[in-house]
Motif scaffolding. Structure first.
Motif, PDB file in Angstrom:
ATOM      1  N   LYS A 148     -44.598  99.409  56.957  1.00 56.37           N
ATOM      2  CA  LYS A 148     -46.079  98.517  57.216  1.00 56.37           C
ATOM      3  C   LYS A 148     -46.404  97.627  56.302  1.00 56.37           C
ATOM      4  CE  LYS A 148     -47.268 102.116  60.760  1.00 56.37           C
ATOM      5  NZ  LYS A 148     -48.304 102.879  60.880  1.00 56.37           N
ATOM      6  N   LEU A 149     -46.512  98.068  54.907  1.00 51.75           N
ATOM      7  CA  LEU A 149     -46.953  97.237  54.178  1.00 51.75           C
ATOM      8  C   LEU A 149     -46.080  95.826  53.713  1.00 51.75           C
ATOM      9  CD1 LEU A 149     -48.400  99.700  51.291  1.00 51.75           C
ATOM     10  CD2 LEU A 149     -49.490  97.754  52.084  1.00 51.75           C
ATOM     11  N   ILE A 150     -44.707  96.223  53.879  1.00 46.84           N
ATOM     12  CA  ILE A 150     -43.553  95.473  53.395  1.00 46.84           C
ATOM     13  C   ILE A 150     -43.740  94.337  54.698  1.00 46.84           C
ATOM     14  CG2 ILE A 150     -41.350  95.168  53.337  1.00 46.84           C
ATOM     15  CD1 ILE A 150     -41.141  97.971  51.924  1.00 46.84           C
ATOM     16  N   LYS A 151     -43.671  94.845  55.793  1.00 50.60           N
ATOM     17  CA  LYS A 151     -43.828  93.932  57.174  1.00 50.60           C
ATOM     18  C   LYS A 151     -45.053  92.966  56.949  1.00 50.60           C
ATOM     19  CE  LYS A 151     -43.131  92.367  61.342  1.00 50.60           C
ATOM     20  NZ  LYS A 151     -42.663  91.210  61.771  1.00 50.60           N
ATOM     21  N   SER A 152     -46.218  93.405  56.684  1.00 46.65           N
ATOM     22  CA  SER A 152     -47.451  92.675  56.665  1.00 46.65           C
ATOM     23  C   SER A 152     -47.423  91.643  55.512  1.00 46.65           C
ATOM     24  CB  SER A 152     -48.712  93.328  56.760  1.00 46.65           C
ATOM     25  OG  SER A 152     -48.917  94.413  55.685  1.00 46.65           O
ATOM     26  N   ASN A 153     -46.536  92.039  54.432  1.00 43.85           N
ATOM     27  CA  ASN A 153     -46.794  91.110  53.073  1.00 43.85           C
ATOM     28  C   ASN A 153     -45.482  90.500  52.723  1.00 43.85           C
ATOM     29  OD1 ASN A 153     -49.655  91.847  51.920  1.00 43.85           O
ATOM     30  ND2 ASN A 153     -48.817  93.865  52.465  1.00 43.85           N
ATOM     31  N   PHE A 154     -44.233  90.769  53.122  1.00 46.47           N
ATOM     32  CA  PHE A 154     -43.219  90.290  52.696  1.00 46.47           C
ATOM     33  C   PHE A 154     -42.022  90.060  53.753  1.00 46.47           C
ATOM     34  CE2 PHE A 154     -44.803  93.318  49.478  1.00 46.47           C
ATOM     35  CZ  PHE A 154     -45.099  92.247  48.530  1.00 46.47           C
ATOM     36  N   ASP A 155     -42.630  89.606  54.944  1.00 43.65           N
ATOM     37  CA  ASP A 155     -41.687  89.230  55.891  1.00 43.65           C
ATOM     38  C   ASP A 155     -41.117  87.726  55.751  1.00 43.65           C
ATOM     39  OD1 ASP A 155     -40.252  89.142  58.152  1.00 43.65           O
ATOM     40  OD2 ASP A 155     -41.800  89.589  59.521  1.00 43.65           O
ATOM     41  N   TYR A 156     -40.330  87.609  54.662  1.00 41.01           N
ATOM     42  CA  TYR A 156     -39.834  86.392  54.509  1.00 41.01           C
ATOM     43  C   TYR A 156     -38.454  86.095  54.912  1.00 41.01           C
ATOM     44  CZ  TYR A 156     -43.488  86.996  50.599  1.00 41.01           C
ATOM     45  OH  TYR A 156     -44.393  87.060  49.899  1.00 41.01           O
ATOM     46  N   SER A 157     -37.952  85.142  55.020  1.00 43.93           N
ATOM     47  CA  SER A 157     -36.599  84.923  55.210  1.00 43.93           C
ATOM     48  C   SER A 157     -35.651  85.757  54.288  1.00 43.93           C
ATOM     49  CB  SER A 157     -35.863  83.441  55.067  1.00 43.93           C
ATOM     50  OG  SER A 157     -36.175  82.886  53.755  1.00 43.93           O
ATOM     51  N   GLY A 158     -34.611  85.957  54.314  1.00 43.05           N
ATOM     52  CA  GLY A 158     -33.607  86.522  53.335  1.00 43.05           C
ATOM     53  C   GLY A 158     -33.667  85.757  51.921  1.00 43.05           C
ATOM     54  N   THR A 159     -33.326  84.517  52.154  1.00 50.07           N
ATOM     55  CA  THR A 159     -33.124  83.856  50.867  1.00 50.07           C
ATOM     56  C   THR A 159     -34.515  83.732  49.995  1.00 50.07           C
ATOM     57  OG1 THR A 159     -31.619  82.373  51.926  1.00 50.07           O
ATOM     58  CG2 THR A 159     -32.817  81.175  50.092  1.00 50.07           C
ATOM     59  N   ASN A 160     -35.873  83.641  50.839  1.00 50.47           N
ATOM     60  CA  ASN A 160     -36.899  83.540  50.164  1.00 50.47           C
ATOM     61  C   ASN A 160     -37.237  84.704  49.395  1.00 50.47           C
ATOM     62  OD1 ASN A 160     -37.342  80.876  50.549  1.00 50.47           O
ATOM     63  ND2 ASN A 160     -38.551  81.091  52.318  1.00 50.47           N
ATOM     64  N   LEU A 161     -36.882  85.943  50.118  1.00 53.17           N
ATOM     65  CA  LEU A 161     -37.052  87.522  49.670  1.00 53.17           C
ATOM     66  C   LEU A 161     -36.207  87.677  48.363  1.00 53.17           C
ATOM     67  CD1 LEU A 161     -38.861  89.839  50.263  1.00 53.17           C
ATOM     68  CD2 LEU A 161     -36.867  90.521  51.883  1.00 53.17           C
ATOM     69  N   MET A 162     -35.150  87.038  48.255  1.00 55.34           N
ATOM     70  CA  MET A 162     -34.450  87.391  47.164  1.00 55.34           C
ATOM     71  C   MET A 162     -35.131  86.398  46.022  1.00 55.34           C
ATOM     72  SD  MET A 162     -30.374  85.732  46.555  1.00 55.34           S
ATOM     73  CE  MET A 162     -30.822  83.974  46.835  1.00 55.34           C
ATOM     74  N   LYS A 163     -35.434  85.268  46.322  1.00 56.71           N
ATOM     75  CA  LYS A 163     -36.120  84.477  45.248  1.00 56.71           C
ATOM     76  C   LYS A 163     -37.386  85.122  44.675  1.00 56.71           C
ATOM     77  CE  LYS A 163     -34.502  79.975  46.945  1.00 56.71           C
ATOM     78  NZ  LYS A 163     -34.688  78.677  47.865  1.00 56.71           N
ATOM     79  N   PHE A 164     -38.106  85.736  45.854  1.00 48.33           N
ATOM     80  CA  PHE A 164     -39.372  86.540  45.496  1.00 48.33           C
ATOM     81  C   PHE A 164     -38.972  87.386  44.293  1.00 48.33           C
ATOM     82  CE2 PHE A 164     -42.263  89.932  45.965  1.00 48.33           C
ATOM     83  CZ  PHE A 164     -43.427  89.237  45.940  1.00 48.33           C
ATOM     84  N   ILE A 165     -37.849  88.332  44.621  1.00 46.54           N
ATOM     85  CA  ILE A 165     -37.470  89.607  43.937  1.00 46.54           C
ATOM     86  C   ILE A 165     -37.155  89.059  42.484  1.00 46.54           C
ATOM     87  CG2 ILE A 165     -35.814  91.439  43.615  1.00 46.54           C
ATOM     88  CD1 ILE A 165     -36.363  92.044  46.673  1.00 46.54           C
ATOM     89  N   TYR A 166     -36.196  88.106  42.404  1.00 44.37           N
ATOM     90  CA  TYR A 166     -35.761  87.678  41.233  1.00 44.37           C
ATOM     91  C   TYR A 166     -36.855  87.124  40.345  1.00 44.37           C
ATOM     92  CZ  TYR A 166     -30.872  88.459  41.984  1.00 44.37           C
ATOM     93  OH  TYR A 166     -29.710  89.137  41.851  1.00 44.37           O
TER      94      TYR A 166
END
Length: 182
Positions: A148-166
């Motif tokens: 639920k925390l991930i859904k409410s805070n990190f529901d980005y597109s796959g590309t944006n999530l990848m960029k965020f993680i790096y």
């Protein structure tokens, strides 16, 4: 008696843990009406990375100036090697994702839909009922809360999530391809 390392390492081999975690993650991302889908394996892998590694989830929340008030990492999770992922071209990855997804689809718990070049992962009626039953387990409470925390805070597109993680975890980008993330 087995030491904690041996026990946790054996958990990595138990596919049921991974299947349950991915089912819960997909359930949460399906939303209140259970029609939401996760677009692409890249996005699934990044979401699962945050779920498998609660210390990274905690750091990601802190990066966004939020606190992990619910289901913070337990002391044993801070040093655990139970969940191994490797550095892959697009970030953290587990080479078993296709098998896990095929298993969940074969069990009738999830569905996989292709549209254009993208794949969408969603939950079925049986998957909803199964996940609701899993929700009765006190042992899985943290997985639900963290999803639920991930859904409410990190529901980005796959590309944006990848960029965020790096960006948030530069040490991952410096690992060689195929190197385990601990």
């Amino acid at each position: 008696m087995k030491d904690l390392f041996t026990i946790l390492s054996s958990l990595e081999k138990d596919e049921h843990i991974h299947l349950g975690r991915l089912l819960i993650l997909t359930y949460v991302f399906s939303g209140d009406k259970y029609i939401g889908e996760i677009e692409g394996l890249t996005k699934l892998a990044k979401l699962d990375f945050l779920l498998r590694y609660p210390t990274y989830l905690e750091r990601a929340l802190l990066h966004n100036k939020k606190k992990m008030l619910k289901a913070p990492p337990k002391e044993y999770e801070k040093t655990s090697v139970e969940s191994k992922m490797v550095r892959f071209r697009y970030g953290p990855w587990d080479f078993r994702y296709r098998r896990f997804i095929n298993t969940l689809v074969g069990m009738g718990l999830l569905y996989l839909r292709k549209a254009g070049r993208s794949y969408y992962l969603g939950i079925t009626e049986l998957g909803i009922k199964t996940t609701e039953n899993l929700g009765l387990s006190e042992d899985l409470k943290d997985i639900f809360e963290r999803s639920k925390l991930i859904k409410s805070n990190f529901d980005y597109s796959g590309t944006n999530l990848m960029k965020f993680i790096y960006k948030t975890f530069p040490e991952i980008g410096s690992l060689q391809y195929g190197k385990e993330i601990l």
